[in-house]
Design an enzyme around this catalytic site. Structure first.
Site, PDB file in Angstrom:
ATOM      1  CD1 TRP A   1      -2.676   1.747   0.474  1.00  0.00           C
ATOM      2  CD2 TRP A   1      -1.311   2.509   2.082  1.00  0.00           C
ATOM      3  NE1 TRP A   1      -3.027   3.053   0.748  1.00  0.00           N
ATOM      4  CE2 TRP A   1      -2.206   3.544   1.733  1.00  0.00           C
ATOM      5  CE3 TRP A   1      -0.355   2.765   3.064  1.00  0.00           C
ATOM      6  CZ2 TRP A   1      -2.171   4.803   2.323  1.00  0.00           C
ATOM      7  CZ3 TRP A   1      -0.318   4.028   3.663  1.00  0.00           C
ATOM      8  CH2 TRP A   1      -1.225   5.026   3.298  1.00  0.00           C
TER       9      TRP A   1
ATOM     10  CD  GLU B   1      -4.618  -1.602   1.974  1.00  0.00           C
ATOM     11  OE1 GLU B   1      -3.459  -1.886   2.350  1.00  0.00           O
ATOM     12  OE2 GLU B   1      -5.509  -1.252   2.762  1.00  0.00           O
TER      13      GLU B   1
ATOM     14  CE  LYS C   1      -6.695   5.761   2.826  1.00  0.00           C
ATOM     15  NZ  LYS C   1      -5.672   5.898   3.874  1.00  0.00           N
TER      16      LYS C   1
ATOM     17  CG  ASP D   1      -8.658  -1.063   4.429  1.00  0.00           C
ATOM     18  OD1 ASP D   1      -9.731  -0.719   4.949  1.00  0.00           O
ATOM     19  OD2 ASP D   1      -7.563  -0.968   5.010  1.00  0.00           O
TER      20      ASP D   1
ATOM     21  CG  HIS E   1      -8.934   1.759   1.911  1.00  0.00           C
ATOM     22  ND1 HIS E   1      -7.683   1.345   1.516  1.00  0.00           N
ATOM     23  CD2 HIS E   1      -8.776   2.236   3.166  1.00  0.00           C
ATOM     24  CE1 HIS E   1      -6.819   1.545   2.481  1.00  0.00           C
ATOM     25  NE2 HIS E   1      -7.455   2.086   3.505  1.00  0.00           N
TER      26      HIS E   1
ATOM     27  CG  HIS F   1      -5.940  -4.560   4.992  1.00  0.00           C
ATOM     28  ND1 HIS F   1      -5.068  -3.500   4.876  1.00  0.00           N
ATOM     29  CD2 HIS F   1      -5.177  -5.659   5.125  1.00  0.00           C
ATOM     30  CE1 HIS F   1      -3.831  -3.958   4.930  1.00  0.00           C
ATOM     31  NE2 HIS F   1      -3.864  -5.274   5.072  1.00  0.00           N
TER      32      HIS F   1
ATOM     33  CG  ASP G   1     -10.961   7.270  11.032  1.00  0.00           C
ATOM     34  OD1 ASP G   1      -9.924   7.454  10.382  1.00  0.00           O
ATOM     35  OD2 ASP G   1     -11.013   6.581  12.058  1.00  0.00           O
TER      36      ASP G   1
ATOM     37  CG  ASP H   1      -7.781   2.829   9.553  1.00  0.00           C
ATOM     38  OD1 ASP H   1      -7.755   1.682   9.085  1.00  0.00           O
ATOM     39  OD2 ASP H   1      -7.370   3.827   8.953  1.00  0.00           O
TER      40      ASP H   1
ATOM     41  CG  ASP I   1      -5.449  -1.600   8.111  1.00  0.00           C
ATOM     42  OD1 ASP I   1      -4.919  -1.096   9.114  1.00  0.00           O
ATOM     43  OD2 ASP I   1      -5.298  -1.132   6.959  1.00  0.00           O
TER      44      ASP I   1
HETATM   45  C1  RNT Z   1      -3.831   2.641   4.705  1.00  0.00           C
HETATM   46  C2  RNT Z   1      -3.940   1.186   4.426  1.00  0.00           C
HETATM   47  C3  RNT Z   1      -2.812   0.350   4.962  1.00  0.00           C
HETATM   48  C4  RNT Z   1      -2.380   0.752   6.357  1.00  0.00           C
HETATM   49  C5  RNT Z   1      -1.362  -0.151   6.978  1.00  0.00           C
HETATM   50  C6  RNT Z   1      -0.768   0.414   8.212  1.00  0.00           C
HETATM   51  O1  RNT Z   1      -4.950   3.335   4.370  1.00  0.00           O
HETATM   52  O2  RNT Z   1      -5.152   0.713   4.892  1.00  0.00           O
HETATM   53  O3  RNT Z   1      -3.176  -0.985   4.906  1.00  0.00           O
HETATM   54  O4  RNT Z   1      -3.463   0.868   7.205  1.00  0.00           O
HETATM   55  O5  RNT Z   1      -0.407  -0.470   6.050  1.00  0.00           O
HETATM   56 ZN    ZN Z   2      -5.468  -1.415   4.836  1.00  0.00          ZN
END
Ligand code: RNT
Ligand code: ZN
Length: 437
Positions: free
Chosen positions: A199, A240, A242, A273, A276, A300, A308, A310, A340
């Site tokens: 990523w 990955e 985003k 993810d 994302h 992920h 946000d 995460d 993640d």
């Molecule tokens: C970032 C990605 C990535 C990170 C990690 C820490 O938006 O999701 O996977 O969260 O590499």
């Molecule tokens: Zn991620």
């Protein structure tokens, strides 16, 4: 004089209740044609990759004083953050002991153990992860890996593999090459393929004139990194994408379309993810689409909240839907599940335990679904029956099966795990003094 009944310890009383409820639950599921033991057997084969970076707010051990950057932000300052690799491993040991099953560790390159040396990221070697490998070997768990394309002076303008400056691109290409070498060594040492996930944060805060150029550069850099073929018994590459990040609101070079095309044309794993995408866009609906064409996918699992991406994973609609898709489509053996998220506002060990247990609960729920019956209703065009049954299935005694599974796997049942974390917080975490406040 206490009778035998009163002398029974609370633990074994609990055990009896758990067993009794399990037997009842099994009968209830059997009425729907669901074989509970079969579901548990399948669940026991699932390994979730726990992300090391929840344990120290994505800090790593380079001690470079760099901001995390890359559009990543961790909020909260709950005491007790791991300051060293040994502390992080101890924290992970506790988390693993509270989660049923055998899982994996997901490691970032910035968690190399440099022993005070200054070793640049393009020079990283497998021996710098030797302690991690021995630790995993002793526990018979696998490790996955990630190059670190943030928290670095050469990434401070938010560009790495798509940087216009060829020397900066070269540095990051060499980092990628070094990380694949580390990944394959990890996989060889542990006898299970290491998924190395790429990523990069590359993007722009404001509207770019040139959207094409950076994408050409990113593809070219990745092709250079991946030019050496690696043995898939030990190593798998993932990429990955985003939608946006802090500081890359207007343009992300490695978007979903970019990486879908890249993964398809280069035979890589696509990493999806769950934080994302657009807020109403869901990964659960993407799985059966991308798995038509891709061999394998990396997840992920995260939880987006507004802007946000995460938050700690919880058992919610989308997590359940993802698990249902994995089970209904028979994709479990083609999908690598990693977590993640990073939350520094609560106990960090608890965050791992909550998120991983939630993922496992979602999978168990999906494995306990009377899918064949629901499928038949759908095939018959009986959408009334499909909706009615889907709703009734929701209140089957799933919790009793989950509790019995925890008991069987020798981990605390219900909220009992929390007491272990609180105890650890009192005896270990509270002793950790943070140098950075
Ligand atoms: C970032 C990605 C990535 C990170 C990690 C820490 O938006 O999701 O996977 O969260 O590499
Ligand atoms: Zn991620």
């Amino acid at each position: 004089m206490p009778t035998g009944r009163f002398m029974t310890s609370p633990r074994s009383q609990n055990r009896q209740t758990v067993e009794r409820d399990f037997v009842c639950a099994q009968e209830r599921y059997a009425e729907w044609g669901v074989d509970v033991e079969k579901a548990l057997k399948r669940l026991g084969l699932v390994a979730i990759s726990l992300h090391c970076w929840q344990g120290d707010d994505v800090g790593g051990f380079e001690n470079s004083g760099q901001e995390i950057g890359g559009g990543l932000a961790v909020t909260g300052n709950y005491p007790g953050k791991a300051r060293t690799a040994n502390e992080l491993r101890a924290d992970l040991d506790l988390a693993f002991s509270l989660i049923p099953g055998t899982h994996r560790l997901n490691l970032h390159a910035s968690y190399a153990e440099l022993s005070g040396r200054r070793i640049e990221r393009d020079q990283l070697t497998p021996d710098l992860f030797g302690n991690w490998i021995s630790w995993a070997k002793a526990r018979q768990i696998g490790i996955d890996f990630n190059p670190t394309y943030f928290a670095h002076a050469k990434a401070s303008d938010g560009l790495t593999l798509a940087h216009p400056d060829a020397s900066i691109r070269k540095f990051w290409i060499d980092h990628g090459v070094a990380c694949r070498k580390i990944g394959v060594e990890i996989g060889r040492a542990l006898g299970t393929p290491c998924v190395t996930n790429f990523w990069v944060p590359d993007g722009m805060k404001d509207t770019p004139i040139d959207r094409k150029g950076p994408r050409l550069l990113l593809a070219e850099s990745l092709d250079t990194i991946f030019s050496e073929p690696l043995d898939s018994r030990f190593h798998l590459d993932a990429v990955e994408g985003k939608l946006f990040g802090l500081g890359s609101e207007s343009y992300v070079v490695g978007s979903q379309e970019f990486y879908l095309g890249y993964a398809l044309s280069r035979e890589k794993l696509l990493c999806l993810d769950t934080g994302h995408y657009h807020p109403t866009e869901v990964v659960s609906d993407k799985l059966s689409a991308v798995l038509q064409y891709l061999d394998r996918v990396l997840l992920h699992v995260s939880r987006g909240v507004r802007w946000d991406s995460d938050h700690v994973v919880i058992l919610g609609d989308e997590l359940e839907a993802i698990a249902q898709e994995l089970v209904r489509g028979d994709y479990l053996h083609r999908v690598h599940i990693g977590l993640d998220f990073f939350d520094a506002s609560i106990n960090r060990v608890a965050a791992w335990v909550i998120g991983t247990r939630a993922m496992l609960k979602a999978l168990l729920l999906a494995l306990l679904e009377p899918t064949a019956m629901l499928r038949q209703l759908e095939a018959d065009g009986d959408f009334t029956g499909r909706l009615a049954c889907l709703e009734e299935v929701k209140t089957l005694p799933f919790g009793a099966v989950w509790d019995a599974w925890c008991e069987r796997m020798n981990v605390p049942v219900g909220r009992a795990w929390l007491e272990h974390v609180r105890q650890y917080e009192r005896s270990v975490l509270s002793e950790r003094v943070q140098s950075d406040g």
